[in-house]
Write a protein that holds these residues in place. Structure first.
Motif, PDB file in Angstrom:
ATOM      1  N   THR A 439       2.903   7.161  -3.635  1.00 46.11           N
ATOM      2  CA  THR A 439       1.728   6.348  -3.943  1.00 46.11           C
ATOM      3  C   THR A 439       0.912   6.952  -5.076  1.00 46.11           C
ATOM      4  OG1 THR A 439       1.572   5.476  -1.689  1.00 46.11           O
ATOM      5  CG2 THR A 439      -0.445   5.487  -2.991  1.00 46.11           C
ATOM      6  N   VAL A 440       0.728   8.274  -5.048  1.00 43.71           N
ATOM      7  CA  VAL A 440      -0.041   8.920  -6.116  1.00 43.71           C
ATOM      8  C   VAL A 440       0.641   8.731  -7.464  1.00 43.71           C
ATOM      9  CG1 VAL A 440      -0.874  11.124  -6.993  1.00 43.71           C
ATOM     10  CG2 VAL A 440      -1.061  10.617  -4.570  1.00 43.71           C
ATOM     11  N   ASN A 441       1.946   8.952  -7.513  1.00 40.64           N
ATOM     12  CA  ASN A 441       2.652   8.828  -8.781  1.00 40.64           C
ATOM     13  C   ASN A 441       2.715   7.380  -9.256  1.00 40.64           C
ATOM     14  OD1 ASN A 441       4.062  11.563  -9.718  1.00 40.64           O
ATOM     15  ND2 ASN A 441       4.018  11.539  -7.485  1.00 40.64           N
ATOM     16  N   LEU A 442       2.793   6.432  -8.323  1.00 44.49           N
ATOM     17  CA  LEU A 442       2.725   5.027  -8.714  1.00 44.49           C
ATOM     18  C   LEU A 442       1.362   4.702  -9.321  1.00 44.49           C
ATOM     19  CD1 LEU A 442       4.489   3.341  -5.653  1.00 44.49           C
ATOM     20  CD2 LEU A 442       5.306   3.319  -8.020  1.00 44.49           C
ATOM     21  N   ALA A 443       0.301   5.232  -8.694  1.00 46.46           N
ATOM     22  CA  ALA A 443      -1.045   4.973  -9.211  1.00 46.46           C
ATOM     23  C   ALA A 443      -1.207   5.565 -10.606  1.00 46.46           C
ATOM     24  CB  ALA A 443      -2.084   5.552  -8.255  1.00 46.46           C
ATOM     25  N   GLU A 444      -0.693   6.789 -10.820  1.00 47.17           N
ATOM     26  CA  GLU A 444      -0.818   7.411 -12.138  1.00 47.17           C
ATOM     27  C   GLU A 444       0.015   6.683 -13.191  1.00 47.17           C
ATOM     28  OE1 GLU A 444       0.210  11.464 -11.399  1.00 47.17           O
ATOM     29  OE2 GLU A 444      -1.870  12.025 -10.947  1.00 47.17           O
ATOM     30  N   ALA A 445       1.075   5.976 -12.731  1.00 50.46           N
ATOM     31  CA  ALA A 445       1.900   5.202 -13.662  1.00 50.46           C
ATOM     32  C   ALA A 445       1.345   3.803 -13.894  1.00 50.46           C
ATOM     33  CB  ALA A 445       3.329   5.109 -13.139  1.00 50.46           C
ATOM     34  N   GLY A 446       0.217   3.468 -13.277  1.00 46.87           N
ATOM     35  CA  GLY A 446      -0.403   2.172 -13.482  1.00 46.87           C
ATOM     36  C   GLY A 446      -0.119   1.151 -12.401  1.00 46.87           C
ATOM     37  N   TRP A 447       0.671   1.523 -11.382  1.00 42.60           N
ATOM     38  CA  TRP A 447       0.979   0.609 -10.281  1.00 42.60           C
ATOM     39  C   TRP A 447      -0.078   0.816  -9.195  1.00 42.60           C
ATOM     40  CZ3 TRP A 447       5.869  -2.161  -9.949  1.00 42.60           C
ATOM     41  CH2 TRP A 447       6.661  -2.001 -11.092  1.00 42.60           C
ATOM     42  N   THR A 448      -1.185   0.123  -9.316  1.00 42.05           N
ATOM     43  CA  THR A 448      -2.322   0.355  -8.426  1.00 42.05           C
ATOM     44  C   THR A 448      -2.517  -0.739  -7.382  1.00 42.05           C
ATOM     45  OG1 THR A 448      -3.795  -0.711 -10.029  1.00 42.05           O
ATOM     46  CG2 THR A 448      -3.553   1.691 -10.168  1.00 42.05           C
ATOM     47  N   VAL A 449      -1.675  -1.739  -7.360  1.00 46.53           N
ATOM     48  CA  VAL A 449      -1.826  -2.822  -6.379  1.00 46.53           C
ATOM     49  C   VAL A 449      -1.362  -2.324  -5.010  1.00 46.53           C
ATOM     50  CG1 VAL A 449      -1.166  -5.170  -5.762  1.00 46.53           C
ATOM     51  CG2 VAL A 449      -1.514  -4.550  -8.164  1.00 46.53           C
ATOM     52  N   GLY A 450      -2.219  -2.472  -4.021  1.00 44.11           N
ATOM     53  CA  GLY A 450      -1.950  -1.921  -2.699  1.00 44.11           C
ATOM     54  C   GLY A 450      -0.633  -2.351  -2.077  1.00 44.11           C
ATOM     55  N   PRO A 451      -0.338  -3.652  -1.972  1.00 45.13           N
ATOM     56  CA  PRO A 451       0.924  -4.067  -1.354  1.00 45.13           C
ATOM     57  C   PRO A 451       2.144  -3.496  -2.062  1.00 45.13           C
ATOM     58  CG  PRO A 451      -0.581  -5.923  -1.481  1.00 45.13           C
ATOM     59  CD  PRO A 451      -1.222  -4.806  -2.237  1.00 45.13           C
TER      60      PRO A 451
END
Length: 707
Positions: A439-451
Motif C-alpha cells: 500500500t505504501v509503495n502504491l501510494a508513492e507511485a500515485g495509486w492512492t485510491v483506496g479500493p
C-alpha cells in the motif's frame, strides 16, 4: 592464509558467541524436549541472570562469584515458578503455553527495567580477565577465551549427567515413559519442576557469564530467545552435543557471516531454521490429525475407520463408529466432517444451529427468520457500536479504534488458520507486512485510491501466502508455530534490509494520503480514516463469514475436526488447507493496508513478532473459532496497549503481559466460551467447532518431537 588471518578474530568471536547461545539453548531444549513446555520467556530468564550479575560485578573474583551464584539462583527460582504456572495448562497444548510464557516475558521485562533501569548496564570483570592475550599473532580478550573453556566443560558435564547418572536417567524417563518412572517410586511432577528449574539455572548462569559479551539492556532477552530457538530447531532435542554444534554454527553465522557475506547473513539463520523444519515435516509420517504431533494410526485403526465410513448413512441411533483417529458420530469434528462429505443426517443433538443449545429463548426461533436473527444479532450490535464511536470518542481514541480494526482483520486471518484449519500460526504478520508495504509503495507511485490499494495489497499478500503455503500446510501443532515464526522473522529481516522499498529500520512516512473513492480528496481527518477502515472491515468480515458458513467452511471445519475421516472420504485435505492459507493471507494483507492508511506511517515494529503474538492473543480472547470474538480481542489489546497504558506511562508491556496471563487462565475458551459450548457462543461462526486448542501430547511423545 591472508583471508584466514583477516577473519580469525571474527571466527573465534563466533565460537564464543555460539557457546553462549549453547548454554541458553541447552536450558530451552530441556524445557521443551523433556518437560514439554514451549517457553517463550526463556530470554527473560537469561536477562535475570545478566542484570543480577552486572549489578553485583565490582571487578573482583568475589563479585564475579557472587553474581554468578545470585543470578543462577534467581533464574532457577523463576524456572521453578514457571513449572507451577504451566502446570494447569498441561492438557491444553503448546499454544496456551506459548501465550502464557510470552505474557510472563512481558511482565518480567517491565519489572527488570523498573529495578535496573532502561539503560544497558556496564559489567566489570576481574582484572586478570579484563586483558588481552596473543592468539596466533592477534590480541584477543582473555575473558572470551575463558568463557569458551567454561562452555565446553559445561557441555561435557551436562552430557555426563544426562547419560551416566541416576538423575539423568530420571530426566530421560520423565520424557520417554513417565508411567514407568512413577512405578519406580519417583514423582514425575517433581522431575518436571526440577527440569524447568535446571533450565532456568542454565539461562541465568549464561546471563551472568555472557553479560560482558551481550550486555543486559532493552531487547537483549528477545534477541537471545530468537537465536536460541534457531539453535534448538537446528540441533534437535535429544542430544546436547547436537545442540552444541548447532550453537557454534549459529554463532559463526552471526559474526563471521556478517564479515564474509553481510547481505545474506540476516537471512541465513531463519532460512536454515525453516528449511530444517520443512524437511522434518516432509520426511515424517503425514499428519492425520491437527494439533500436536503424535504417532500415526496403526493399520487396524485405518481398516476400522474405512469400515466406519461405509456405515455413515445409518440413522443417528446406530452405535458409535470405530475409534482410531476418526471421531465418533456425535463428536463436533465428526459432525462437521459428515456435513462436509454430505453424509450426515439432521442434527438431533438438541444443540440447535451453530451450537447455541437452549440458551436462546424459544420464541426467537419461532419468529420469521428467527434463526437468522439469532445468528446476526451479535454482528448488528457490534456494528451499531462501531458506527457510533466517532460521535462518542475524541480524535486520538478514534484513531486507536481504526488501528484496532486493522489488527482485528489480522486476528480474523489467524482465526481462519488456527480455529478453522487447525494451523496455529505466529507468522501472519508476514502477509500483513506484504499488504502494508504494498500500500505504501502504491501510494508513492500515485495509486492512492483506496479500493485499488486494498485489492492489490490483498493480491500481493495472497501470492506471498501461496508461495510459502506448501511449507506450512503439511506440518501440524508446534511445528506449524515454529515454521510460521521462521517465515515471520525472515520477512522481518527482508524489511530491515530492503531499504529502497521498506525504508529499513527507519520505516516510511510522508507518503500520499489514501482517497476513499475515485476523484475524492486524500483522507487526513481521524473520523474520515475511521469510517473508511470501518467500511473495509465490514465488507471483509462479511465475506469471511459467508465463506466460513458455506459448504467450503464446513469442509475446512471438518478437516480440522476429523482429518482422517476427510482423507478417507477422498477429500484433498492439503488443497483445502492451502486455499485457506492463501485466503487468510489475503485478509491479513487487507489488514496491513488498513493499518498504513489509518496510521499514515509504517515501521518494522508494526509487523514484528510482538504484533503476531498480539493477533494470536486476540484470537484466544475471542475464542479460536469466533470471528467477532477476534475483533473484540483486538480492540481489547489496542485499548490496553495504547489507551489504558497512557494513564500509566512506561508500563504498557506490563499491562499486556497481565492481559496475556489472565486470558490464558480465565478464558480457556475465550469470550465465546462464556456462553458455554466448545469455544462457541453467540459469536461462534463454526458449526459446533471442536475445542479451541488441540490436546497436549502425552509426556512420552513430548520428549521425542522436534519443534
Amino acid at each position: 592464509m591472508d583471508l584466514l588471518d583477516a577473519h580469525l578474530i571474527p571466527a573465534v568471536d563466533g565460537v564464543a558467541f555460539g557457546l553462549l547461545l549453547f548454554v541458553v539453548a541447552a536450558g530451552l531444549s530441556l524445557a521443551f524436549g523433556t518437560a514439554g513446555v514451549l517457553n517463550l520467556s526463556h530470554g527473560t530468564l537469561y536477562a535475570i541472570g545478566a542484570y543480577t550479575g552486572a549489578e553485583l560485578s565490582d571487578g573482583t573474583w568475589g563479585g564475579l562469584a557472587l553474581g554468578l551464584a545470585a543470578g543462577t539462583a534467581a533464574a532457577c527460582v523463576a524456572g521453578a515458578g514457571l513449572s507451577a504456572a504451566t502446570a494447569p495448562l498441561a492438557r491444553r497444548g503448546h499454544l496456551a503455553q506459548a501465550l502464557l510464557t510470552f505474557g510472563l516475558a512481558l511482565i518480567g521485562g517491565d519489572l527488570l527495567i523498573q529495578l535496573f533501569g532502561a539503560d544497558e548496564l556496564p559489567v566489570r570483570v576481574p582484572e586478570a580477565l579484563d586483558s588481552s592475550v596473543m592468539l596466533l599473532g592477534h590480541r584477543y580478550p582473555a575473558y572470551r577465551l575463558c568463557f569458551i573453556v567454561m562452555a565446553v566443560l559445561l557441555a561435557a558435564f551436562g552430557t555426563w549427567v544426562l547419560t551416566r547418572t541416576r538423575m539423568g536417567a530420571a530426566v530421560r524417563a520423565a520424557a520417554d515413559d513417565p508411567q514407568m518412572l512413577a512405578a519406580t517410586g519417583h514423582n514425575p511432577r517433581a522431575v518436571h519442576t526440577g527440569v524447568l528449574a535446571a533450565a532456568g539455572a542454565l539461562a541465568g548462569a549464561a546471563g551472568v557469564l555472557g553479560a560482558p559479551i551481550i550486555g543486559p539492556g532493552p531487547g537483549t532477552s528477545e534477541n537471545v530467545l530468537m537465536l536460541s530457538l534457531v539453535v534448538v530447531v537446528l540441533g534437535g532435542l535429544r542430544s546436547l552435543w547436537a545442540t552444541f554444534f548447532a550453537a557454534v554454527a549459529v554463532g559463526e553465522v552471526q559474526t563471521l557471516g556478517v564479515s564474509l557475506v553481510p547481505d545474506l547473513a540476516p537471512y541465513l539463520l531463519f532460512a536454515a531454521m525453516a528449511a530444517v523444519l520443512i524437511l522434518r515435516s516432509r520426511f515424517a509420517e503425514p499428519a492425520t490429525a491437527h494439533g500436536p504431533e503424535g504417532p500415526a494410526p496403526d493399520p487396524v485403526a485405518r481398516l476400522r475407520e474405512h469400515l466406519a465410513g461405509r456405515l455413515r448413512r445409518r440413522p443417528r441411533g446406530t452405535p458409535a463408529e470405530a475409534s482410531g483417529t476418526a471421531e465418533a458420530p456425535g463428536t463436533p469434528g465428526a459432525r462437521d466432517a459428515d456435513r462436509a462429505a454430505g453424509t450426515a443426517g439432521p442434527d438431533r443433538s438438541g444443540a440447535g444451529p451453530r451450537g447455541y443449545g437452549n440458551r436462546v429463548p424459544k420464541w426467537i426461533g419461532r419468529l420469521p427468520g428467527g434463526t437468522a436473527w439469532r445468528q446476526a444479532a451479535p454482528l448488528l450490535v457490534l456494528l451499531v457500536v462501531l458506527v457510533s464511536l466517532p460521535a462518542l470518542l475524541d480524535a486520538y481514541s478514534i484513531s486507536l479504534a481504526g488501528s484496532a480494526l486493522a489488527l482485528g482483520l489480522l486476528a480474523v486471518s489467524v482465526t481462519i488458520l488456527t480455529g478453522y484449519a487447525g494451523l496455529p500460526t505466529l507468522g501472519q504478520t508476514a502477509p500483513f507486512a506484504v499488504g502494508a508495504y504494498a500500500t505504501v509503495n502504491l501510494a508513492e507511485a500515485g495509486w492512492t485510491v483506496g479500493p485499488v490499494q486494498i485489492v492489490l495489497s490483498a493480491l500481493a499478500a495472497a501470492v506471498f501466502s501461496a508461495v510459502v503455503g506448501p511449507a506450512v500446510v503439511r506440518a501440524r501443532g508446534t511445528t506449524v508455530l515454529m515454521i510460521t515464526l521462521a517465515i515471520g522473522e525472515l520477512t522481518g529481516a527482508v524489511v530491515n534490509q530492503l531499504k529502497s522499498v521498506t525504508g529499513g529500520a527507519d520505516g516510511l512516512v510522508g507518503f500520499p494520503a489514501t482517497q476513499a473513492l475515485w476523484g475524492g480528496e486524500g483522507m487526513v481527518e481521524e473520523s474520515e480514516l475511521y469510517n473508511y477502515a470501518l467500511v473495509v472491515a465490514v465488507v471483509a468480515v462479511a465475506l469471511t463469514l459467508l465463506v466460513l458458513r458455506s459448504p467450503a467452511g464446513k469442509l475446512l471445519t471438518g478437516t480440522r475436526g476429523a482429518e482422517a475421516r476427510m482423507r478417507a472420504s477422498g477429500h484433498p485435505v492439503g488443497r483445502y488447507l492451502l486455499v485457506a492459507h492463501v485466503c487468510a493471507g489475503a485478509l491479513a494483507g487487507v489488514g496491513g493496508s488498513l493499518m498504513v492508511t489509518v496510521q499514515q506511517y509504517l515501521s518494522p515494529a508494526d509487523v514484528g513478532f510482538e504484533i503476531a503474538a498480539f493477533a494470536l492473543l486476540a484470537v484466544v480472547i475471542g475464542g479460536t473459532t469466533s470471528v467477532i470474538g477476534a475483533l473484540l480481542g483486538a480492540g481489547l489489546i489496542v485499548a490496553t496497549r495504547d489507551w489504558v497504558a497512557g494513564s500509566w506511562p512506561g508500563h504498557g508491556p506490563l499491562l499486556l503481559g497481565v492481559l496475556f496471563v489472565a486470558t490464558v487462565y480465565v478464558l480457556p475458551r475465550g469470550l465465546a466460551g462464556l456462553r458455554g459450548g466448545s469455544g462457541g457462543g453467540p459469536s461462534s461462526d463454526a458449526p459446533r467447532p471442536p475445542d479451541q486448542t488441540p490436546p497436549s501430547p502425552t509426556p512420552s511423545p513430548a520428549g521425542k518431537v522436534s519443534p
